[in-house]
Write a protein that holds these residues in place. Structure first.
Motif, PDB file in Angstrom:
ATOM      1  N   MET A   1     -15.951   4.132   4.891  1.00 53.74           N
ATOM      2  CA  MET A   1     -15.610   4.345   3.491  1.00 53.74           C
ATOM      3  C   MET A   1     -16.333   3.354   2.585  1.00 53.74           C
ATOM      4  O   MET A   1     -16.587   2.208   2.962  1.00 53.74           O
ATOM      5  N   LYS A   2     -16.633   3.821   1.381  1.00 52.82           N
ATOM      6  CA  LYS A   2     -17.257   2.965   0.379  1.00 52.82           C
ATOM      7  C   LYS A   2     -16.293   1.836   0.011  1.00 52.82           C
ATOM      8  O   LYS A   2     -15.123   2.080  -0.273  1.00 52.82           O
ATOM      9  N   PRO A   3     -16.764   0.592   0.002  1.00 55.48           N
ATOM     10  CA  PRO A   3     -15.861  -0.509  -0.354  1.00 55.48           C
ATOM     11  C   PRO A   3     -15.545  -0.516  -1.849  1.00 55.48           C
ATOM     12  O   PRO A   3     -16.304  -0.005  -2.678  1.00 55.48           O
ATOM     13  N   CYS A   4     -14.409  -1.105  -2.196  1.00 50.64           N
ATOM     14  CA  CYS A   4     -14.046  -1.267  -3.598  1.00 50.64           C
ATOM     15  C   CYS A   4     -14.981  -2.265  -4.270  1.00 50.64           C
ATOM     16  O   CYS A   4     -15.511  -3.183  -3.625  1.00 50.64           O
ATOM     17  N   ASP A   5     -15.156  -2.109  -5.578  1.00 49.90           N
ATOM     18  CA  ASP A   5     -15.869  -3.121  -6.343  1.00 49.90           C
ATOM     19  C   ASP A   5     -15.037  -4.409  -6.342  1.00 49.90           C
ATOM     20  O   ASP A   5     -13.877  -4.391  -6.781  1.00 49.90           O
ATOM     21  N   PRO A   6     -15.593  -5.525  -5.851  1.00 48.08           N
ATOM     22  CA  PRO A   6     -14.770  -6.745  -5.714  1.00 48.08           C
ATOM     23  C   PRO A   6     -14.176  -7.232  -7.032  1.00 48.08           C
ATOM     24  O   PRO A   6     -13.024  -7.674  -7.068  1.00 48.08           O
ATOM     25  N   ALA A   7     -14.957  -7.155  -8.112  1.00 48.12           N
ATOM     26  CA  ALA A   7     -14.447  -7.645  -9.394  1.00 48.12           C
ATOM     27  C   ALA A   7     -13.303  -6.761  -9.886  1.00 48.12           C
ATOM     28  O   ALA A   7     -12.309  -7.263 -10.442  1.00 48.12           O
ATOM     29  N   HIS A   8     -13.430  -5.465  -9.685  1.00 46.70           N
ATOM     30  CA  HIS A   8     -12.373  -4.552 -10.107  1.00 46.70           C
ATOM     31  C   HIS A   8     -11.106  -4.786  -9.284  1.00 46.70           C
ATOM     32  O   HIS A   8     -10.005  -4.872  -9.829  1.00 46.70           O
ATOM     33  N   TYR A   9     -11.279  -4.902  -7.982  1.00 49.40           N
ATOM     34  CA  TYR A   9     -10.129  -5.105  -7.094  1.00 49.40           C
ATOM     35  C   TYR A   9      -9.432  -6.425  -7.409  1.00 49.40           C
ATOM     36  O   TYR A   9      -8.197  -6.525  -7.343  1.00 49.40           O
ATOM     37  N   ALA A  10     -10.215  -7.435  -7.792  1.00 51.06           N
ATOM     38  CA  ALA A  10      -9.645  -8.750  -8.092  1.00 51.06           C
ATOM     39  C   ALA A  10      -8.745  -8.726  -9.322  1.00 51.06           C
ATOM     40  O   ALA A  10      -7.906  -9.622  -9.492  1.00 51.06           O
ATOM     41  N   LEU A  11      -8.889  -7.717 -10.173  1.00 49.66           N
ATOM     42  CA  LEU A  11      -8.016  -7.612 -11.345  1.00 49.66           C
ATOM     43  C   LEU A  11      -6.562  -7.381 -10.953  1.00 49.66           C
ATOM     44  O   LEU A  11      -5.660  -7.559 -11.775  1.00 49.66           O
ATOM     45  N   MET A  12      -6.327  -6.980  -9.696  1.00 50.98           N
ATOM     46  CA  MET A  12      -4.962  -6.762  -9.211  1.00 50.98           C
ATOM     47  C   MET A  12      -4.392  -7.992  -8.503  1.00 50.98           C
ATOM     48  O   MET A  12      -3.320  -7.919  -7.911  1.00 50.98           O
TER      49      MET A  12
END
Length: 303
Positions: A49-60
């Motif tokens: 699977m395509k990984p999440c964008d780290p910066a976007h995921y870090a917003l959580m």
């Protein structure tokens, strides 16, 4: 699952013994059966699977200021796009002053169209494997009652309307272990949207009310409610998705929502953050999967 089972008066569907047994079996994430292996889309179950964008995921990672969030009674704020982009929380989670768990997520899906979204939400609940390929680590299975399946398969109902009034019985892990969840889908009007404004702004929508219990909960477990809303907007090159969840809330009528929480009680932070992270992961996956699988299998529902 069929609609001929019987339940005690007023009992929520996910509290009956048969549903619990079905969910526990799915939650074990069994290997695909030979019949499932033969399905034309089984290959998607095994792909990396395509990984999440780290910066976007870090917003959580931590809660946001609840002053920039809003409750389900103000759902039409999702149609004020300029305000959303400048004043509101677009991606994050928090607890509202009344204890309700709030989740917001904004994502851009390149190459995805409203027709693809409408097809996906009609196509995927028709069998377990279709739900499992969406997000294999966390999606364990799905079931429909007989009447709901008939509605989805009715060629006279447009794809975007097929789930209105339909309940998906899903088993998935939203960050705190496997749960049995009933998602009762609604039309945008029944969610409380101003439909004149909605038609001017939104490309399509999927949302409703969910009730969840852990798969290993006892017979007297109380199902926890939440309101779910995904609105999709056309932009150059694809769609923008804006998601909102309100955990601890339920509908009391068309367009009317309220908290179910007793005074002074708040939804625990862990499941709110867990759902926020899960939403980023599952829709990162869907944004990557959907253009490919739609080209191969859409727009029909049978395959």
């Amino acid at each position: 699952m069929t609609d001929d089972r019987t339940r005690p008066e007023g009992q929520h569907p996910r509290t009956d013994a048969r549903s619990r047994a079905e969910s526990r079996a799915r939650a074990a994430l069994p290997p695909l059966t030979p019949e499932e292996e033969a399905r034309p889309f089984a290959k998607y179950f095994y792909e990396e699977m395509k990984p999440c964008d780290p910066a976007h995921y870090a917003l959580m990672d931590r809660p946001v200021d609840p002053a920039r969030a809003f409750g389900p009674g103000e759902i039409n704020r999702l149609l004020d796009v300029g305000r959303l982009e400048t004043e509101e929380v677009e991606t994050g989670w928090c607890l509202l002053p009344d204890g309700v768990g709030f989740v917001a997520n904004r994502m851009f899906h390149p190459g995805v169209t409203a027709d693809m979204i409408d097809w996906w939400f009609a196509w995927h609940p028709l069998e377990d494997l279709r739900y499992r390929i969406w997000y294999p680590p966390g999606h364990a299975g799905v079931a429909l009652e007989r009447a709901d399946r008939a509605r989805i398969l009715d060629p006279g109902i447009p794809n975007r309307e097929k789930n209105w009034g339909v309940t998906h019985h899903v088993t998935e892990n939203c960050g705190c272990g496997m749960e049995s969840i009933d998602i009762g889908f609604r039309s945008p009007a029944d969610m409380g949207f101003d439909m004149e404004r909605f038609h001017r702004v939104a490309a399509t929508f999927a949302g409703g009310e969910g009730w969840s219990v852990p798969v290993d909960a006892g017979e007297d477990a109380v199902a926890a409610p939440a309101i779910m809303c995904h609105v999709f907007y056309e932009v150059p090159g694809g769609l923008v998705q804006r998601t909102r969840f309100w955990m601890g809330c339920r509908f009391t009528g068309p367009g009317r929502a309220q908290s179910c929480l007793p005074p002074g009680v708040a939804v625990p932070a862990a499941p709110v953050q867990g759902l926020a992270r899960h939403n980023v992961r599952e829709f990162t996956r869907l944004g990557d999967l959907l253009p490919r699988i739609y080209r191969e299998l859409g727009p029909g529902l049978e395959c």
